[in-house]
Design a protein around this motif. Structure first.
Motif, mmCIF file in Angstrom:
data_model
loop_
_atom_site.group_PDB
_atom_site.id
_atom_site.type_symbol
_atom_site.label_atom_id
_atom_site.label_comp_id
_atom_site.label_asym_id
_atom_site.label_seq_id
_atom_site.Cartn_x
_atom_site.Cartn_y
_atom_site.Cartn_z
ATOM 1 N N SER A 49 0.535 -1.240 0.321
ATOM 2 C CA SER A 49 -0.251 0.251 -0.132
ATOM 3 C C SER A 49 1.111 1.493 0.027
ATOM 4 C CB SER A 49 -1.112 -0.089 1.128
ATOM 5 O OG SER A 49 -0.177 0.062 2.353
ATOM 6 N N ASP A 50 1.898 1.137 0.132
ATOM 7 C CA ASP A 50 3.241 2.231 0.404
ATOM 8 C C ASP A 50 3.590 1.822 -0.884
ATOM 9 O OD1 ASP A 50 5.151 4.003 0.652
ATOM 10 O OD2 ASP A 50 5.643 3.356 2.745
ATOM 11 N N VAL A 51 3.411 3.395 -1.718
ATOM 12 C CA VAL A 51 3.957 3.279 -3.053
ATOM 13 C C VAL A 51 5.625 3.495 -3.478
ATOM 14 C CG1 VAL A 51 1.898 5.095 -3.806
ATOM 15 C CG2 VAL A 51 4.075 6.272 -2.909
ATOM 16 N N TYR A 52 5.693 4.305 -2.654
ATOM 17 C CA TYR A 52 7.824 4.055 -2.551
ATOM 18 C C TYR A 52 8.356 1.971 -1.915
ATOM 19 C CZ TYR A 52 6.627 8.995 -2.289
ATOM 20 O OH TYR A 52 6.070 9.733 -2.227
ATOM 21 N N ARG A 53 7.053 1.420 -1.512
ATOM 22 C CA ARG A 53 7.619 0.210 -1.719
ATOM 23 C C ARG A 53 7.233 -1.201 -2.560
ATOM 24 N NH1 ARG A 53 12.091 -0.226 2.739
ATOM 25 N NH2 ARG A 53 11.232 1.520 4.178
ATOM 26 N N ASN A 54 8.219 -2.604 -2.675
ATOM 27 C CA ASN A 54 7.824 -3.460 -3.397
ATOM 28 C C ASN A 54 7.087 -4.771 -2.689
ATOM 29 O OD1 ASN A 54 7.502 -3.922 -6.374
ATOM 30 N ND2 ASN A 54 8.841 -6.171 -5.941
ATOM 31 N N THR A 55 7.086 -4.423 -1.754
ATOM 32 C CA THR A 55 6.350 -5.942 -0.115
ATOM 33 C C THR A 55 5.813 -4.869 0.345
ATOM 34 O OG1 THR A 55 8.753 -5.395 0.750
ATOM 35 C CG2 THR A 55 8.982 -7.408 -0.905
ATOM 36 N N PRO A 56 4.508 -6.068 0.886
ATOM 37 C CA PRO A 56 3.118 -5.286 1.219
ATOM 38 C C PRO A 56 4.970 -5.950 3.096
ATOM 39 C CG PRO A 56 3.161 -7.846 1.191
ATOM 40 C CD PRO A 56 4.451 -7.420 -0.057
ATOM 41 N N GLN A 57 3.524 -4.936 3.885
ATOM 42 C CA GLN A 57 3.908 -5.068 5.479
ATOM 43 C C GLN A 57 3.589 -6.148 5.841
ATOM 44 O OE1 GLN A 57 1.795 -0.710 6.131
ATOM 45 N NE2 GLN A 57 2.215 -2.408 7.398
ATOM 46 N N LEU A 58 5.055 -7.333 6.428
ATOM 47 C CA LEU A 58 4.363 -9.099 6.607
ATOM 48 C C LEU A 58 4.369 -9.081 7.626
ATOM 49 C CD1 LEU A 58 7.521 -10.213 4.735
ATOM 50 C CD2 LEU A 58 5.135 -9.952 4.133
ATOM 51 N N ASP A 59 4.404 -7.608 8.426
ATOM 52 C CA ASP A 59 4.090 -7.674 10.246
ATOM 53 C C ASP A 59 1.968 -8.071 10.163
ATOM 54 O OD1 ASP A 59 3.096 -5.111 9.331
ATOM 55 O OD2 ASP A 59 4.377 -3.796 11.324
ATOM 56 N N LEU A 60 1.525 -7.305 8.908
ATOM 57 C CA LEU A 60 0.038 -7.973 9.334
ATOM 58 C C LEU A 60 -0.400 -9.796 9.312
ATOM 59 C CD1 LEU A 60 -0.591 -5.849 5.262
ATOM 60 C CD2 LEU A 60 -0.769 -5.122 7.425
ATOM 61 N N PHE A 61 0.800 -10.406 8.622
ATOM 62 C CA PHE A 61 -0.146 -11.830 9.171
ATOM 63 C C PHE A 61 0.148 -12.316 10.657
ATOM 64 C CE2 PHE A 61 1.176 -10.663 4.710
ATOM 65 C CZ PHE A 61 0.182 -11.192 3.607
ATOM 66 N N PRO A 62 -0.310 -12.866 10.958
ATOM 67 C CA PRO A 62 -0.434 -13.654 12.767
ATOM 68 C C PRO A 62 -0.410 -14.502 12.314
ATOM 69 C CG PRO A 62 -2.813 -13.107 12.008
ATOM 70 C CD PRO A 62 -2.071 -12.591 11.060
ATOM 71 N N SER A 63 0.662 -15.070 13.559
ATOM 72 C CA SER A 63 0.938 -16.097 13.923
ATOM 73 C C SER A 63 0.303 -17.199 13.599
ATOM 74 C CB SER A 63 1.833 -16.701 14.733
ATOM 75 O OG SER A 63 1.626 -16.374 15.462
ATOM 76 N N ILE A 64 -0.718 -16.622 14.092
ATOM 77 C CA ILE A 64 -2.046 -17.848 14.741
ATOM 78 C C ILE A 64 -3.104 -18.174 12.901
ATOM 79 C CG2 ILE A 64 -4.000 -16.604 14.206
ATOM 80 C CD1 ILE A 64 -5.552 -17.524 16.199
ATOM 81 N N ALA A 65 -2.555 -17.927 11.700
ATOM 82 C CA ALA A 65 -3.363 -18.250 10.512
ATOM 83 C C ALA A 65 -2.002 -18.858 10.103
ATOM 84 C CB ALA A 65 -4.126 -17.201 9.866
ATOM 85 N N VAL A 66 -0.669 -18.639 10.152
ATOM 86 C CA VAL A 66 0.460 -19.091 9.557
ATOM 87 C C VAL A 66 0.636 -20.196 9.330
ATOM 88 C CG1 VAL A 66 2.581 -19.137 8.317
ATOM 89 C CG2 VAL A 66 1.229 -16.566 8.995
ATOM 90 N N ASP A 67 1.010 -21.181 8.201
ATOM 91 C CA ASP A 67 1.072 -22.513 7.938
ATOM 92 C C ASP A 67 2.515 -22.698 7.422
ATOM 93 O OD1 ASP A 67 0.735 -25.220 8.198
ATOM 94 O OD2 ASP A 67 0.480 -25.115 5.806
ATOM 95 N N SER A 68 3.412 -21.996 6.702
ATOM 96 C CA SER A 68 3.865 -22.154 5.829
ATOM 97 C C SER A 68 4.675 -20.807 5.396
ATOM 98 C CB SER A 68 4.644 -23.348 5.237
ATOM 99 O OG SER A 68 3.772 -23.583 3.885
#
Length: 361
Positions: A49-68
């Protein structure tokens, strides 16, 4: 991720070989800058969402939902043409293994920000703390009728009491704040809530995972220089007159939400819905004074005019939103024997509002 003590994907990447983070949230693979990396969410490319960045903020993904978390450091055909230096794919779980409810509250101290005693900032509005300040900064009503040309006509033709009241109302609707100030920053604050459960509803297994995160932080860059060199002018090195020594500061609020619902009608079918949302509000203040002499003693090219002392002030507000809904299904019908059909439909909507940028020189 729980064994690593990681609360989100960004935290986990700090413990993996070959990856690091910028600003605590943007991934860097093999030491290459952010513009050489990209990220995917369940195999679907996602922007920032930041026009000066290519990758999103990876702190958006909570640990409870991540499989790998899968990190690709070499080119592969399925990565597409956007791959340059590294790619991170985050895959979510189908459902939680057990009931979970957690609440975390945090605060943060930064020597760069809080150790400087005061930072540059401006008052703004009450909703700035939550990251929502666009509405208060909208262009006032009747702006077109209050343009300079229209006002000049009124002074020629005369101003009626009604028109004078309209002009006065318009003037009062304009935010009078044009100058930043130094203030004591509070401590950074954050709160996070995670929930997950797997249960049966009318005989059908149902899985739900949800999270909400909020963080309010302060920013400070006490001294930096924008120096523009005129490489050769009359036999000497000169500075461009638009060279400045600068100070900037402000505050930022971030909201992140995650929700996943999955239903298992029978042993052969799985249907699910996932959505990821983020909102960021940034408030920035900048003070600049022309640089003289240069960092290496360079003089300024003043042209035909006399030397001048220039001071510049700038206030800005920026809001960014990103929402990623995904629908998916996994089917293993008997007639396919050992085969299966997997499908996924995903869209990404990113928006940015830049309603305020005041400059005073």
């Amino acid at each position: 991720m729980s064994r690593l003590g990681a609360g989100n994907v960004a935290d986990a990447l700090t413990k993996m070989v070959g990856t690091s983070l910028q600003d605590g949230k943007y991934v860097v693979v093999r030491g290459l800058a952010d513009r050489y990396s990209n990220a995917t969410f369940n195999g679907v490319p996602i922007p920032s969402s930041d026009v000066y960045r290519n990758t999103p903020q990876l702190d958006l993904f909570p640990s409870i939902a991540v499989d790998s978390i899968k990190i690709m450091k070499t080119m592969s055909p399925e990565l597409g043409p956007a791959f340059a230096g590294g790619s991170v794919d985050v895959s979510t779980k189908a459902y939680p293994e057990e009931f979970k409810l957690s609440v975390t509250v945090g605060t943060k101290y930064s020597e760069l920000v809080h150790g400087e005693d005061k930072i540059l900032n401006y008052d703004g509005f009450k909703n700035d703390f939550w990251g929502f300040g666009t509405k208060e900064r909208e262009i006032p009503e009747n702006f077109a009728n209050m343009a300079q040309a229209e006002i000049e006509k009124l002074f020629i033709t005369g101003i009626s009491p009604e028109k004078a009241a309209e002009i006065n109302k318009f003037n009062q609707s304009i935010d009078p704040e044009f100058m930043p100030k130094y203030e004591d920053p509070g401590f950074d604050q954050s709160i996070g809530i995670e929930y997950g459960d797997f249960f049966e509803w009318q005989g059908m297994p149902i899985g739900i995972m949800a999270s909400f995160d909020f963080e309010h932080s302060f920013y400070s860059r006490p001294y930096y220089v924008e120096q523009q060199i005129l490489s050769y002018y009359k036999g000497f090195h000169y500075l461009d007159r638009n060279s400045y020594k600068m100070t900037s500061g402000g505050e930022s609020s971030e909201i992140a939400g995650f929700f996943q619902f999955v239903a298992l009608p029978n042993d052969e079918n799985e249907l699910g819905f996932i959505t990821l949302y983020s909102h960021t509000g940034d408030k920035r203040s900048t003070y600049a004074r022309n640089l003289y002499p240069g960092l290496s003693g360079e003089d300024i090219e003043w042209g035909s005019g006399d030397p001048v002392d220039v001071e510049r002030y700038e206030l800005s507000w920026n809001e960014r939103d990103m929402i990623i809904p995904q629908f998916y299904g996994k089917h293993s019908p008997e007639f396919l024997d050992e085969g299966s059909i997997d499908w996924r439909y995903a869209t990404t909507t990113v928006s940015m509002d830049d309603p305020l940028r005041k400059s005073f020189q």
